[in-house]
Design an enzyme around this catalytic site. Structure first.
Site, PDB file in Angstrom:
ATOM      1  N   LYS A 212       0.826  -1.210   0.000  1.00  0.00           N
ATOM      2  CA  LYS A 212       0.000   0.000   0.000  1.00  0.00           C
ATOM      3  C   LYS A 212       0.858   1.257   0.000  1.00  0.00           C
ATOM      4  O   LYS A 212       0.639   2.187  -0.777  1.00  0.00           O
ATOM      5  CB  LYS A 212      -0.925  -0.002   1.224  1.00  0.00           C
ATOM      6  CG  LYS A 212      -1.913   1.166   1.251  1.00  0.00           C
ATOM      7  CD  LYS A 212      -2.681   1.211   2.565  1.00  0.00           C
ATOM      8  CE  LYS A 212      -3.545   0.008   2.748  1.00  0.00           C
ATOM      9  NZ  LYS A 212      -4.350   0.063   3.990  1.00  0.00           N
ATOM     10  N   GLU A 218      10.099  -5.885   3.722  1.00  0.00           N
ATOM     11  CA  GLU A 218      10.187  -7.275   3.261  1.00  0.00           C
ATOM     12  C   GLU A 218       9.782  -7.394   1.798  1.00  0.00           C
ATOM     13  O   GLU A 218      10.422  -8.105   1.012  1.00  0.00           O
ATOM     14  CB  GLU A 218       9.288  -8.184   4.111  1.00  0.00           C
ATOM     15  CG  GLU A 218       9.688  -8.291   5.569  1.00  0.00           C
ATOM     16  CD  GLU A 218       8.922  -7.328   6.461  1.00  0.00           C
ATOM     17  OE1 GLU A 218       8.735  -7.640   7.644  1.00  0.00           O
ATOM     18  OE2 GLU A 218       8.509  -6.254   5.958  1.00  0.00           O
ATOM     19  N   GLY A 269      -4.960  -4.377   5.620  1.00  0.00           N
ATOM     20  CA  GLY A 269      -4.408  -5.482   4.845  1.00  0.00           C
ATOM     21  C   GLY A 269      -5.115  -6.799   5.069  1.00  0.00           C
ATOM     22  O   GLY A 269      -5.391  -7.539   4.125  1.00  0.00           O
ATOM     23  N   ARG A 270      -5.454  -7.089   6.319  1.00  0.00           N
ATOM     24  CA  ARG A 270      -6.079  -8.380   6.630  1.00  0.00           C
ATOM     25  C   ARG A 270      -7.515  -8.458   6.133  1.00  0.00           C
ATOM     26  O   ARG A 270      -8.105  -9.541   6.100  1.00  0.00           O
ATOM     27  CB  ARG A 270      -6.010  -8.631   8.134  1.00  0.00           C
ATOM     28  CG  ARG A 270      -6.676  -7.547   8.974  1.00  0.00           C
ATOM     29  CD  ARG A 270      -6.249  -7.668  10.434  1.00  0.00           C
ATOM     30  NE  ARG A 270      -6.793  -6.621  11.283  1.00  0.00           N
ATOM     31  CZ  ARG A 270      -6.276  -5.402  11.420  1.00  0.00           C
ATOM     32  NH1 ARG A 270      -5.200  -5.058  10.711  1.00  0.00           N
ATOM     33  NH2 ARG A 270      -6.803  -4.522  12.251  1.00  0.00           N
ATOM     34  N   GLU A 356      -4.801  -9.766  14.982  1.00  0.00           N
ATOM     35  CA  GLU A 356      -4.328  -8.415  14.680  1.00  0.00           C
ATOM     36  C   GLU A 356      -5.450  -7.400  14.886  1.00  0.00           C
ATOM     37  O   GLU A 356      -5.193  -6.232  15.199  1.00  0.00           O
ATOM     38  CB  GLU A 356      -3.810  -8.343  13.238  1.00  0.00           C
ATOM     39  CG  GLU A 356      -2.913  -7.139  12.970  1.00  0.00           C
ATOM     40  CD  GLU A 356      -2.182  -7.237  11.643  1.00  0.00           C
ATOM     41  OE1 GLU A 356      -1.025  -7.696  11.642  1.00  0.00           O
ATOM     42  OE2 GLU A 356      -2.775  -6.885  10.605  1.00  0.00           O
ATOM     43  N   HIS A 387      -4.922 -36.023  14.462  1.00  0.00           N
ATOM     44  CA  HIS A 387      -3.715 -36.797  14.754  1.00  0.00           C
ATOM     45  C   HIS A 387      -2.567 -35.889  15.173  1.00  0.00           C
ATOM     46  O   HIS A 387      -1.404 -36.301  15.141  1.00  0.00           O
ATOM     47  CB  HIS A 387      -3.326 -37.619  13.523  1.00  0.00           C
ATOM     48  CG  HIS A 387      -4.345 -38.651  13.158  1.00  0.00           C
ATOM     49  ND1 HIS A 387      -4.297 -39.951  13.607  1.00  0.00           N
ATOM     50  CD2 HIS A 387      -5.479 -38.559  12.424  1.00  0.00           C
ATOM     51  CE1 HIS A 387      -5.339 -40.621  13.150  1.00  0.00           C
ATOM     52  NE2 HIS A 387      -6.080 -39.799  12.421  1.00  0.00           N
ATOM     53  N   LYS A 502       9.410  -3.538  13.626  1.00  0.00           N
ATOM     54  CA  LYS A 502       9.917  -2.974  12.372  1.00  0.00           C
ATOM     55  C   LYS A 502      10.922  -1.859  12.643  1.00  0.00           C
ATOM     56  O   LYS A 502      11.972  -1.764  11.997  1.00  0.00           O
ATOM     57  CB  LYS A 502       8.765  -2.433  11.534  1.00  0.00           C
ATOM     58  CG  LYS A 502       7.801  -3.479  10.991  1.00  0.00           C
ATOM     59  CD  LYS A 502       6.722  -2.811  10.160  1.00  0.00           C
ATOM     60  CE  LYS A 502       5.724  -3.784   9.591  1.00  0.00           C
ATOM     61  NZ  LYS A 502       4.677  -3.121   8.784  1.00  0.00           N
TER      62      LYS A 502
END
Length: 526
Positions: A212, A218, A269-270, A356, A387, A502
């Site tokens: 954005k 990253e 973002g999420r 978040e 399992h 960050k």
């Protein structure tokens, strides 16, 4: 206009705390249990139903939850949100992810434009671009079609779109709508990018850079990694990359990209899978029509979320039960357990979406809250999880509420009958058995084999996983989390908690460290 109050100041919350607790093992046994399963179910969009029979609720608890929803003004707060109120108080922003898939209320204007028109325009631009890629109107330098799309992003720019792609990949193969294989690069660990680049034919790969701000460390690092790989292959990176970014970012008008598609600050973002963030990669992978179906399913569920009747609003009801479990019954986590391999990364997406959003210890006004907020979210698809960690869920010291997702039919339809039942029947038998086993338990004189029961769960049941049903499922959880944030009086739409690390990482890379930070930096040979 809705008023915002802390949960523990609401009279109806105090009343809820005093309601007699349901003994789940008793309630789910025998005839009463069978009747509960039939009674405690709410229809959802796209053929789903939300069944909460195995939760620790009864009519008395439900009446208390309805009263809580009214006093907390949940319906009114959602109405204010979709009509353009500034709900994200931390960043003084509107919250508009529902607007990417439909208009629930009045026209919303921001930045001098009608935001619904803005989102529709971006979807149309993406559709036009994707169609040109698919029909050969946009090709690589050799005039050959692109066969792979690779998304470069992290957090919400990766988890949601990746989960949605994986959920529909086999469906698209069956229905002949898989236009391009998709891959994802997210981790700044160079092994992530290297593994993807080694697995694709870069000459026929189209890369989608998602940031954005255009400054995400990253993502830009991985972009450089990709550009270097393209350069080594003798390719012009600008002919192999598109950007999804804001109109004000440095990527918006750069010659480094074939095209740029836009998002804005009103969609976290999420929550961005239904925006250009998910739209570009999913439209390229499956075609714009499939992405449009995905949006249609989400819009249908959003409409149910706007219903003021709690018993006809599955998202609000799910949220209320979750808050009851967290703040009255004292359960610290929730396991999301989809009995569908296609939803293998859906729990990972919900981890970010929920934790978040509601992992906050101050309210919307920056004041500390005196009660637990968001739960710890984890999960794996069944039957694999059975399992793995179900031992703790069945017999551990902590009770963990469970949210199952199950489908009557498989996506692909190919199946085999072994020992009198198909694989899909075995899958469904397992989820049915787990719900009852968790709720009712089993007495045994051997304490190692004793199951206390009383472990609450709900299940969302659908016919099959399609683009529309996936959209509805996504919207259910997005809106559930929103309603829970309203109840806890937190701002579910910022994420300041991700920022400190960050900042310190930049100090480490600039060698501006001291104390423990310097020692750790030295240990890692930075």
């Amino acid at each position: 206009m809705a008023t915002w109050k802390n949960l523990d100041t609401l009279e109806t919350f105090k009343a809820l705390s005093e309601v007699k607790r349901v003994k789940l093992a008793e309630a789910m046994s025998g005839v009463e249990g069978a009747e509960r399963v039939k009674k405690y179910s709410v229809p959802m969009a796209e053929g789903f139903s939300y069944n909460f029979a195995a939760k620790q609720v009864d009519d008395e608890v439900l009446n208390a939850l309805k009263a809580l929803a009214e006093e907390a003004q949940l319906a009114e707060k959602f109405e204010e949100l979709y009509n353009g109120a500034v709900i994200n108080t931390g960043e003084n922003r509107l919250v508009l992810h529902q607007l990417t898939r439909g208009q629930l209320g009045n026209a919303v204007e921001a930045d001098g434009v009608d935001k619904r028109e803005f989102y529709v325009k971006q979807q149309a631009r993406i559709a036009e671009f994707a169609n040109k890629v698919h029909n050969g109107g946009i090709t690589n330098a050799a005039g050959e079609k692109f066969t792979t799309v690779v998304q470069i992003g992290i957090g919400g720019s990766d988890l949601g779109p990746r989960a949605m792609y994986l959920a529909l990949e086999n469906w698209a193969k069956k229905n002949n709508t898989l236009k391009m294989k998709a891959q994802f690069i997210s981790n700044v660990d160079p092994d992530d990018a290297a593994a993807v680049l080694n697995a694709v034919d870069v000459a026929h790969a189209l890369f989608v850079l998602v940031s954005k701000s255009g400054t995400t460390l990253e993502t830009l690092t991985n972009e450089s990694f990709v550009k270097e790989a393209l350069k080594k292959a003798g390719l012009d990176a600008s002919k192999h990359m598109i950007a999804v970014t804001s109109e004000t970012s440095p990527l918006a008008k750069s010659d480094d990209y074939l095209a740029a598609f836009f998002m804005d600050d009103y969609i976290g973002g999420r929550f961005s899978s239904t925006s250009a963030v998910g739209g570009a990669v999913l439209s390229l992978a499956f075609g714009p029509d499939v992405f449009a179906q995905f949006l249609e399913g989400a819009a249908a569920e959003d409409k149910l979320s706007a219903n003021k009747n709690v018993m006809e609003n599955p998202e609000m009801l799910d949220a209320l039960i979750g808050v009851y479990e967290r703040n009255v019954l004292g359960y610290p986590g929730t396991a999301v357990l989809p009995y569908s391999q296609a939803l293998s990364r859906f729990p990972a997406h919900l981890q970010q979406l929920d934790m978040e959003s509601n992992g906050k210890s101050v309210n919307r006004f920056g004041e500390p809250v005196d009660y637990p907020t968001g739960p710890v979210i984890f999960g794996e698809p069944g039957t694999n999880g059975q399992h793995s960690f179900y031992q703790l869920l069945h017999q551990g010291t902590d009770i963990v509420p469970l949210q199952f997702v199950g489908f009557r039919n498989s996506q692909i339809g190919t199946d085999i009958e072994i020992q009198g039942s198909t694989s899909q029947q075995k899958l469904c038998a397992n989820v049915a058995a787990q719900i009852v086993a968790f709720a009712c338990g089993k007495s045994d004189d051997n304490r190692n084999k004793n199951f206390e029961g009383g472990r609450p769960s709900s299940i969302i049941i659908g016919d099959s996983l399609t683009p529309k049903s996936l959209g509805a499922l996504l919207a259910h959880f997005e809106n559930k989390i929103m309603f829970q944030g309203f109840l806890w009086n937190v701002n579910s739409f910022d994420q300041e908690g991700v920022q400190l690390g960050k900042v310190l990482a930049k100090r480490v890379l600039a060698h501006e460290t001291d104390g423990a930070l310097k020692v750790y930096s030295d240990l890692l040979n930075i």
